[in-house]
Scaffold this motif. Structure first.
Motif, PDB file in Angstrom:
ATOM      1  N   SER A 271      -0.699   7.223   3.068  1.00  0.00           N
ATOM      2  CA  SER A 271      -1.264   6.189   3.940  1.00  0.00           C
ATOM      3  C   SER A 271      -0.606   4.856   3.621  1.00  0.00           C
ATOM      4  N   ARG A 272      -0.415   4.057   4.650  1.00  0.00           N
ATOM      5  CA  ARG A 272       0.244   2.768   4.503  1.00  0.00           C
ATOM      6  C   ARG A 272      -0.634   1.667   5.062  1.00  0.00           C
ATOM      7  N   THR A 273      -0.652   0.535   4.365  1.00  0.00           N
ATOM      8  CA  THR A 273      -1.369  -0.650   4.833  1.00  0.00           C
ATOM      9  C   THR A 273      -0.415  -1.835   4.812  1.00  0.00           C
ATOM     10  N   GLY A 274      -0.736  -2.839   5.595  1.00  0.00           N
ATOM     11  CA  GLY A 274       0.139  -4.000   5.682  1.00  0.00           C
ATOM     12  C   GLY A 274       1.295  -3.763   6.627  1.00  0.00           C
ATOM     13  N   THR A 275       2.126  -4.743   6.737  1.00  0.00           N
ATOM     14  CA  THR A 275       3.285  -4.668   7.633  1.00  0.00           C
ATOM     15  C   THR A 275       4.473  -4.101   6.874  1.00  0.00           C
ATOM     16  N   GLU A 276       4.954  -2.931   7.322  1.00  0.00           N
ATOM     17  CA  GLU A 276       6.104  -2.331   6.663  1.00  0.00           C
ATOM     18  C   GLU A 276       7.331  -3.213   6.831  1.00  0.00           C
ATOM     19  N   ARG A 277       8.161  -3.257   5.803  1.00  0.00           N
ATOM     20  CA  ARG A 277       9.351  -4.101   5.810  1.00  0.00           C
ATOM     21  C   ARG A 277      10.451  -3.402   5.018  1.00  0.00           C
ATOM     22  N   PRO A 278      11.704  -3.764   5.254  1.00  0.00           N
ATOM     23  CA  PRO A 278      12.783  -3.225   4.425  1.00  0.00           C
ATOM     24  C   PRO A 278      12.622  -3.716   2.985  1.00  0.00           C
ATOM     25  N   LEU A 279      12.625  -2.809   2.061  1.00  0.00           N
ATOM     26  CA  LEU A 279      12.424  -3.155   0.655  1.00  0.00           C
ATOM     27  C   LEU A 279      13.759  -3.387  -0.039  1.00  0.00           C
ATOM     28  N   PRO A 280      13.797  -4.288  -1.030  1.00  0.00           N
ATOM     29  CA  PRO A 280      15.011  -4.389  -1.854  1.00  0.00           C
ATOM     30  C   PRO A 280      15.320  -3.049  -2.498  1.00  0.00           C
ATOM     31  N   ALA A 281      16.584  -2.752  -2.638  1.00  0.00           N
ATOM     32  CA  ALA A 281      16.997  -1.437  -3.140  1.00  0.00           C
ATOM     33  C   ALA A 281      16.347  -1.069  -4.475  1.00  0.00           C
ATOM     34  N   PRO A 282      16.262  -1.986  -5.475  1.00  0.00           N
ATOM     35  CA  PRO A 282      15.619  -1.597  -6.740  1.00  0.00           C
ATOM     36  C   PRO A 282      14.145  -1.253  -6.558  1.00  0.00           C
ATOM     37  N   VAL A 283      13.444  -1.999  -5.678  1.00  0.00           N
ATOM     38  CA  VAL A 283      12.024  -1.728  -5.441  1.00  0.00           C
ATOM     39  C   VAL A 283      11.864  -0.396  -4.721  1.00  0.00           C
ATOM     40  N   ASP A 284      12.715  -0.161  -3.738  1.00  0.00           N
ATOM     41  CA  ASP A 284      12.646   1.085  -2.979  1.00  0.00           C
ATOM     42  C   ASP A 284      12.888   2.293  -3.889  1.00  0.00           C
ATOM     43  N   LEU A 285      13.896   2.186  -4.761  1.00  0.00           N
ATOM     44  CA  LEU A 285      14.199   3.285  -5.679  1.00  0.00           C
ATOM     45  C   LEU A 285      13.063   3.500  -6.670  1.00  0.00           C
ATOM     46  N   ALA A 286      12.524   2.389  -7.227  1.00  0.00           N
ATOM     47  CA  ALA A 286      11.439   2.522  -8.205  1.00  0.00           C
ATOM     48  C   ALA A 286      10.212   3.159  -7.577  1.00  0.00           C
ATOM     49  N   ALA A 287       9.863   2.754  -6.349  1.00  0.00           N
ATOM     50  CA  ALA A 287       8.699   3.346  -5.678  1.00  0.00           C
ATOM     51  C   ALA A 287       8.912   4.838  -5.447  1.00  0.00           C
ATOM     52  N   LEU A 310      -0.922   5.896  -1.600  1.00  0.00           N
ATOM     53  CA  LEU A 310      -1.182   4.670  -0.855  1.00  0.00           C
ATOM     54  C   LEU A 310      -0.028   3.708  -1.065  1.00  0.00           C
ATOM     55  N   LEU A 311       0.534   3.223   0.031  1.00  0.00           N
ATOM     56  CA  LEU A 311       1.594   2.214   0.002  1.00  0.00           C
ATOM     57  C   LEU A 311       1.054   0.967   0.677  1.00  0.00           C
ATOM     58  N   ALA A 312       0.854  -0.091  -0.085  1.00  0.00           N
ATOM     59  CA  ALA A 312       0.320  -1.350   0.445  1.00  0.00           C
ATOM     60  C   ALA A 312       1.430  -2.394   0.425  1.00  0.00           C
ATOM     61  N   TYR A 313       1.872  -2.787   1.626  1.00  0.00           N
ATOM     62  CA  TYR A 313       2.938  -3.780   1.746  1.00  0.00           C
ATOM     63  C   TYR A 313       2.297  -5.155   1.789  1.00  0.00           C
ATOM     64  N   GLU A 314       2.300  -5.872   0.684  1.00  0.00           N
ATOM     65  CA  GLU A 314       1.733  -7.213   0.620  1.00  0.00           C
ATOM     66  C   GLU A 314       2.843  -8.243   0.772  1.00  0.00           C
ATOM     67  N   ASP A 315       2.449  -9.515   0.754  1.00  0.00           N
ATOM     68  CA  ASP A 315       3.418 -10.579   1.039  1.00  0.00           C
ATOM     69  C   ASP A 315       4.532 -10.649  -0.005  1.00  0.00           C
ATOM     70  N   LYS A 316       4.191 -10.476  -1.293  1.00  0.00           N
ATOM     71  CA  LYS A 316       5.171 -10.670  -2.342  1.00  0.00           C
ATOM     72  C   LYS A 316       5.442  -9.423  -3.168  1.00  0.00           C
ATOM     73  N   GLU A 317       4.702  -8.352  -2.909  1.00  0.00           N
ATOM     74  CA  GLU A 317       4.876  -7.173  -3.737  1.00  0.00           C
ATOM     75  C   GLU A 317       4.416  -5.925  -3.005  1.00  0.00           C
ATOM     76  N   LEU A 318       4.874  -4.794  -3.512  1.00  0.00           N
ATOM     77  CA  LEU A 318       4.455  -3.493  -2.997  1.00  0.00           C
ATOM     78  C   LEU A 318       3.490  -2.883  -3.996  1.00  0.00           C
ATOM     79  N   ILE A 319       2.347  -2.419  -3.494  1.00  0.00           N
ATOM     80  CA  ILE A 319       1.371  -1.737  -4.321  1.00  0.00           C
ATOM     81  C   ILE A 319       1.457  -0.252  -4.012  1.00  0.00           C
ATOM     82  N   LEU A 320       1.692   0.547  -5.050  1.00  0.00           N
ATOM     83  CA  LEU A 320       1.797   1.990  -4.905  1.00  0.00           C
ATOM     84  C   LEU A 320       0.727   2.647  -5.759  1.00  0.00           C
ATOM     85  N   ALA A 321      -0.079   3.505  -5.141  1.00  0.00           N
ATOM     86  CA  ALA A 321      -1.121   4.231  -5.858  1.00  0.00           C
ATOM     87  C   ALA A 321      -0.995   5.717  -5.538  1.00  0.00           C
TER      88      ALA A 321
END
Length: 386
Positions: A271-287, A310-321
């Motif tokens: 499940s995803r919340t927030g507005t999906e956006r292109p993630l920086p490559a290091p963040v995308d790989l880590a997630a 759960l993928l929560a796209y917040e303003d300054k960070e990605l929350i993964l649970a």
């Protein structure tokens, strides 16, 4: 016409530089001694002794890298003997100064200080016995030069030691990164293959159709593991191979993780919340790797039937649970050492300035929660639940 880089002057290094310095000092001293010979100064035995000392001091430079302290003391004592025998104020003193710098540059500070002090004491003794060529000002200037030479050598040693330590730290970090990457690349597929092989053996006689499906999943998983292993090793070898056609690991491939967990009897819901956006490559790989490792850990426990991501796209960070409904037992604590498991996931989060929390849920099961900033904002301390 030869290239410009071949025409560019390259100063000699190592033993060649020592030989060039010795020959230069020998040539200058030869000119000075020639003037002494033409003037008829000194006796023949003193001239021969002076030349023996000159050749010995200049020649000893060839051994200063192998025996720096011995060569240093020899050049200092022999140079002192030369100035006692010869009335010519030649440039032989440059040789022991070079040897002194070499001693200090190798980190032998006590030997360098002792040699510099002996040189100053020797010159001062020459002043006291009435050598008119050496004055108190000359002794003071020589002391300053020797102190500067020792200081420069010590600075050189410190810079070299710092560079070597930094290179060792970079090599250690690179080894840990490679180990973590290989674990994440191979561990997930191998764990799934193990689970599916067990399921195939269990269902082989009771339900051949499901066993065939598990074997097909094993084939696909092993093929994917081999492909990712070859890609990783290709990067490590830095060979000129064609770029991989498969997309880089990232959340765009999350559906593959869901599909790989299905043959193991695990249902994964994303499940995803927030507005999906292109993630920086290091963040995308880590997630992706954190999600992959969490599913791998869940697959190791036969009681896990459902996993919620759960993928929560917040303003300054990605929350993964990532939460499962298993017992949450026999898992690696987040503070454990090593570059794999939950410790590896926590390391990925910290590298991005985020954090990772892992532990059993009060209602049962196990949960992994990660905070991954889009930009590096620091490295908070890791903490663990439960």
């Amino acid at each position: 016409m030869p290239p410009l880089d071949r025409l560019r002057f390259r100063p000699p290094r190592g033993v060649q530089a020592d030989a060039a310095l010795g020959l230069g000092a020998l040539a200058l001293l030869g000119i000075a001694e020639g003037q002494r010979l033409s003037a008829g100064e000194g006796s023949m035995p003193s001239r021969i002794a002076s030349w023996v000392l000159i050749v010995a001091v200049c020649g000893s430079l060839l051994f200063r890298r192998r025996y720096p302290v011995a060569v240093g003391w020899f050049t200092a004592l022999a140079t002192g003997g030369y100035y006692v025998l010869s009335p010519i104020d030649g440039p032989l003193v440059v040789v022991p100064i070079v040897a002194l710098y070499a001693i200090a540059a190798q980190g032998r500070l006590r030997a360098a200080v002792a040699m510099a002090a002996a040189m100053v004491i020797g010159v001062s003794a020459g002043t006291l016995v009435g050598d008119s060529d050496v004055t108190g000002t000359a002794v003071f200037m020589l002391s300053g030069w020797l102190v500067a030479v020792v200081a420069l050598g010590s600075v050189r040693h410190g810079r070299v030691a710092y560079a070597e330590e930094e290179a060792r730290l970079r090599a250690t970090e690179e080894r840990l990164r490679i180990a973590r990457e290989l674990h994440d690349v191979i561990g997930h597929n191998i764990s799934m293959i193990n689970v599916q092989a067990g399921a195939a053996l269990h269902r082989l006689k009771k339900d051949p159709t499901q066993a065939e499906e598990a074997l097909g999943a094993i084939k696909a998983g092993s093929k994917e593991a081999l492909r990712e292993l070859r890609a990783t090793l290709g990067v490590l070898r830095q060979v000129d191979e064609e770029a991989p056609t498969a997309p880089a690991p990232g959340l765009a491939r999350a559906a593959e993780l869901v599909a790989s967990a299905k043959p193991a009897g695990i249902e994964v819901r994303i499940s995803r919340t927030g507005t999906e956006r292109p993630l920086p490559a290091p963040v995308d790989l880590a997630a992706y790797r954190i999600m992959q490792e969490s599913l791998t850990n869940a697959a190791k426990h036969s009681d896990v039937r459902q996993v919620t991501v759960l993928l929560a796209y917040e303003d300054k960070e990605l929350i993964l649970a990532v939460e499962d409904d298993g017992r949450g037992a026999a898992v690696q604590p987040a503070h454990a050492s090593g570059g794999s498991g939950i410790a590896g996931m926590a390391g990925r989060a910290r590298a991005l300035g985020g954090e990772l929390v892992a532990g059993p849920r009060p209602e049962g099961g196990f949960a992994v929660r990660a905070r991954l900033p889009y930009g590096n904002t620091g490295e908070p301390m890791e903490r663990s639940e439960g």
